[in-house]
Design a protein around this motif. Sequence first.
Motif, PDB file in Angstrom:
ATOM      1  N   TYR A 181       4.540   5.382   3.488  1.00 54.35           N
ATOM      2  CA  TYR A 181       3.858   6.681   3.562  1.00 54.35           C
ATOM      3  C   TYR A 181       4.764   7.774   3.017  1.00 54.35           C
ATOM      4  O   TYR A 181       5.935   7.881   3.403  1.00 54.35           O
ATOM      5  CB  TYR A 181       3.448   7.056   4.980  1.00 54.35           C
ATOM      6  CG  TYR A 181       2.767   8.414   4.989  1.00 54.35           C
ATOM      7  CD1 TYR A 181       1.516   8.569   4.424  1.00 54.35           C
ATOM      8  CD2 TYR A 181       3.410   9.549   5.477  1.00 54.35           C
ATOM      9  CE1 TYR A 181       0.897   9.801   4.355  1.00 54.35           C
ATOM     10  CE2 TYR A 181       2.789  10.799   5.419  1.00 54.35           C
ATOM     11  CZ  TYR A 181       1.537  10.917   4.850  1.00 54.35           C
ATOM     12  OH  TYR A 181       0.936  12.146   4.762  1.00 54.35           O
ATOM     13  N   THR A 232       0.848  -1.191   0.000  1.00 48.18           N
ATOM     14  CA  THR A 232       0.000   0.000   0.000  1.00 48.18           C
ATOM     15  C   THR A 232       0.885   1.242   0.000  1.00 48.18           C
ATOM     16  O   THR A 232       1.883   1.293   0.718  1.00 48.18           O
ATOM     17  CB  THR A 232      -0.917   0.030   1.239  1.00 48.18           C
ATOM     18  OG1 THR A 232      -1.845  -1.058   1.174  1.00 48.18           O
ATOM     19  CG2 THR A 232      -1.696   1.340   1.317  1.00 48.18           C
ATOM     20  N   ALA A 240       0.413   4.902   1.091  1.00 50.75           N
ATOM     21  CA  ALA A 240      -0.379   5.944   1.744  1.00 50.75           C
ATOM     22  C   ALA A 240       0.325   7.268   1.464  1.00 50.75           C
ATOM     23  O   ALA A 240       1.559   7.354   1.535  1.00 50.75           O
ATOM     24  CB  ALA A 240      -0.466   5.695   3.240  1.00 50.75           C
ATOM     25  N   LEU A 300      -3.945   9.971   2.805  1.00 52.30           N
ATOM     26  CA  LEU A 300      -3.777  10.285   4.224  1.00 52.30           C
ATOM     27  C   LEU A 300      -3.189  11.684   4.323  1.00 52.30           C
ATOM     28  O   LEU A 300      -2.026  11.908   3.983  1.00 52.30           O
ATOM     29  CB  LEU A 300      -2.862   9.256   4.902  1.00 52.30           C
ATOM     30  CG  LEU A 300      -2.782   9.323   6.432  1.00 52.30           C
ATOM     31  CD1 LEU A 300      -2.498   7.939   7.017  1.00 52.30           C
ATOM     32  CD2 LEU A 300      -1.721  10.306   6.900  1.00 52.30           C
ATOM     33  N   TRP A 317      -3.650   2.294  -3.230  1.00 53.29           N
ATOM     34  CA  TRP A 317      -3.469   3.698  -2.860  1.00 53.29           C
ATOM     35  C   TRP A 317      -4.383   4.074  -1.696  1.00 53.29           C
ATOM     36  O   TRP A 317      -5.524   3.622  -1.619  1.00 53.29           O
ATOM     37  CB  TRP A 317      -3.773   4.619  -4.047  1.00 53.29           C
ATOM     38  CG  TRP A 317      -2.765   4.496  -5.143  1.00 53.29           C
ATOM     39  CD1 TRP A 317      -2.841   3.700  -6.248  1.00 53.29           C
ATOM     40  CD2 TRP A 317      -1.516   5.169  -5.220  1.00 53.29           C
ATOM     41  NE1 TRP A 317      -1.721   3.845  -7.019  1.00 53.29           N
ATOM     42  CE2 TRP A 317      -0.888   4.743  -6.419  1.00 53.29           C
ATOM     43  CE3 TRP A 317      -0.859   6.100  -4.405  1.00 53.29           C
ATOM     44  CZ2 TRP A 317       0.367   5.215  -6.811  1.00 53.29           C
ATOM     45  CZ3 TRP A 317       0.377   6.576  -4.801  1.00 53.29           C
ATOM     46  CH2 TRP A 317       0.982   6.134  -5.985  1.00 53.29           C
ATOM     47  N   LEU A 318      -3.864   4.876  -0.778  1.00 51.97           N
ATOM     48  CA  LEU A 318      -4.654   5.335   0.368  1.00 51.97           C
ATOM     49  C   LEU A 318      -4.302   6.799   0.646  1.00 51.97           C
ATOM     50  O   LEU A 318      -3.145   7.119   0.919  1.00 51.97           O
ATOM     51  CB  LEU A 318      -4.352   4.491   1.605  1.00 51.97           C
ATOM     52  CG  LEU A 318      -5.037   4.927   2.911  1.00 51.97           C
ATOM     53  CD1 LEU A 318      -6.552   4.747   2.801  1.00 51.97           C
ATOM     54  CD2 LEU A 318      -4.495   4.128   4.095  1.00 51.97           C
ATOM     55  N   ARG A 360      -4.090  -2.592   7.885  1.00 58.93           N
ATOM     56  CA  ARG A 360      -3.309  -3.207   6.811  1.00 58.93           C
ATOM     57  C   ARG A 360      -1.990  -3.766   7.344  1.00 58.93           C
ATOM     58  O   ARG A 360      -1.529  -4.820   6.896  1.00 58.93           O
ATOM     59  CB  ARG A 360      -3.061  -2.189   5.697  1.00 58.93           C
ATOM     60  CG  ARG A 360      -4.349  -1.738   5.016  1.00 58.93           C
ATOM     61  CD  ARG A 360      -4.092  -0.780   3.875  1.00 58.93           C
ATOM     62  NE  ARG A 360      -5.345  -0.231   3.356  1.00 58.93           N
ATOM     63  CZ  ARG A 360      -5.585   0.019   2.072  1.00 58.93           C
ATOM     64  NH1 ARG A 360      -4.666  -0.239   1.160  1.00 58.93           N
ATOM     65  NH2 ARG A 360      -6.737   0.525   1.701  1.00 58.93           N
ATOM     66  N   ALA A 410      -7.631   7.782   8.672  1.00 59.20           N
ATOM     67  CA  ALA A 410      -6.841   6.994   7.730  1.00 59.20           C
ATOM     68  C   ALA A 410      -5.754   6.196   8.446  1.00 59.20           C
ATOM     69  O   ALA A 410      -5.366   5.114   7.979  1.00 59.20           O
ATOM     70  CB  ALA A 410      -6.221   7.911   6.678  1.00 59.20           C
ATOM     71  N   SER A 441      -6.907   2.769   9.194  1.00 58.46           N
ATOM     72  CA  SER A 441      -6.853   1.881   8.033  1.00 58.46           C
ATOM     73  C   SER A 441      -5.440   1.365   7.810  1.00 58.46           C
ATOM     74  O   SER A 441      -5.242   0.190   7.467  1.00 58.46           O
ATOM     75  CB  SER A 441      -7.346   2.623   6.788  1.00 58.46           C
ATOM     76  OG  SER A 441      -7.281   1.789   5.648  1.00 58.46           O
ATOM     77  N   VAL A 442      -4.446   2.226   8.025  1.00 59.53           N
ATOM     78  CA  VAL A 442      -3.050   1.794   7.885  1.00 59.53           C
ATOM     79  C   VAL A 442      -2.734   0.719   8.913  1.00 59.53           C
ATOM     80  O   VAL A 442      -2.119  -0.321   8.588  1.00 59.53           O
ATOM     81  CB  VAL A 442      -2.090   2.990   8.040  1.00 59.53           C
ATOM     82  CG1 VAL A 442      -0.644   2.509   8.154  1.00 59.53           C
ATOM     83  CG2 VAL A 442      -2.233   3.947   6.859  1.00 59.53           C
ATOM     84  N   THR A 458      -2.833  11.488  -3.577  1.00 59.97           N
ATOM     85  CA  THR A 458      -2.604  10.298  -4.404  1.00 59.97           C
ATOM     86  C   THR A 458      -2.239  10.675  -5.842  1.00 59.97           C
ATOM     87  O   THR A 458      -1.408  10.003  -6.465  1.00 59.97           O
ATOM     88  CB  THR A 458      -3.847   9.393  -4.412  1.00 59.97           C
ATOM     89  OG1 THR A 458      -4.996  10.148  -4.837  1.00 59.97           O
ATOM     90  CG2 THR A 458      -4.096   8.816  -3.025  1.00 59.97           C
TER      91      THR A 458
END
Length: 306
Positions: free
Chosen positions: A104, A52, A54, A80, A77-78, A95, A88, A91-92, A58
């Motif tokens: 990141y 991922t 972050a 943050l 893609w995330l 994961r 967010a 969510s990290v 993006t």
Amino acid sequence: MSASFASALNAARDAAAAQHYPQGALYVVATPIGNLADITLRALHVLQLADTIACEDTRHTQALLRAYGIEKNGGQWLALHQHNEAEASLSVVERLRAGQRVAYASDAGTPGVSDPGARLVAAVHAAGLRAVPLPGASSVTSALSAAGAVAQSAEGFLFAGFLPTKSGERATAVQRLSVETRCVVLLEAPHRIAELALALAVLGDRQVTLARELTKQFEEIATQPARALPAWLAEGTQRCRGEFVVLLHPVQPTQDEGDSLRVLKLLMQELPLKSAVRLAAEITGASRNALYESALAFKQEGTEDA
């Protein structure tokens, strides 16, 4: 992929792949502040390896990765940023607990300094997970390295970041910083740099370095007295363009070396060494590190005389 970076991914693999990159870890990746060549080989390798990405924006980071020939699908893609960092971050963490490697990156430079990232890293630590730094470009250290504002004998520097945007609050902040003896590092946006220059002009002859467009084609680094900043910026419209790092150079001691050493010797007769050094620095404005070295020398002389 840009032709200029066609061989970069192979070089990144050759140089960095031998290191262990554990799963379930957050990789805090510094990215270029302007010059794409300032990416590190480790960063390129980890950005390829990450499950991922972050990032603060993006679209911005996707364009950056594509310049190096790195492609990620939509699910990798995330977003943050400062407006959703708390949510967010959860969510990290999820994961990471699933065993993913998450990288990141903020829009430019090192995350968690003046950009988002600090709350994310704190959340990762709170969850008992690991954050791995991948050092690289930083506007703060780049400006410091080229300004000569922090001498070896000085007491480091203070990172103050962005000052308040309201004029009254900004003036109060400048007044507070006026008595700070260390080098002070400020950041400012192009549309507010003229206002900051006016606020700093009250510092008179204190030397200030303005560094703008660092690492880019029109990079400019200039040092002058604070009172001259507004006039310097007004000399050309281009001088207010780009992101700024502003360095207030250390305040020069108001007393000569002999005065500070005499004060130090008197205090050492009544106080422990560290307390005497601290008070002598506050009284005279001399460097605490330099006074400490002198105090050790005085103490050694006294031991030898005995």
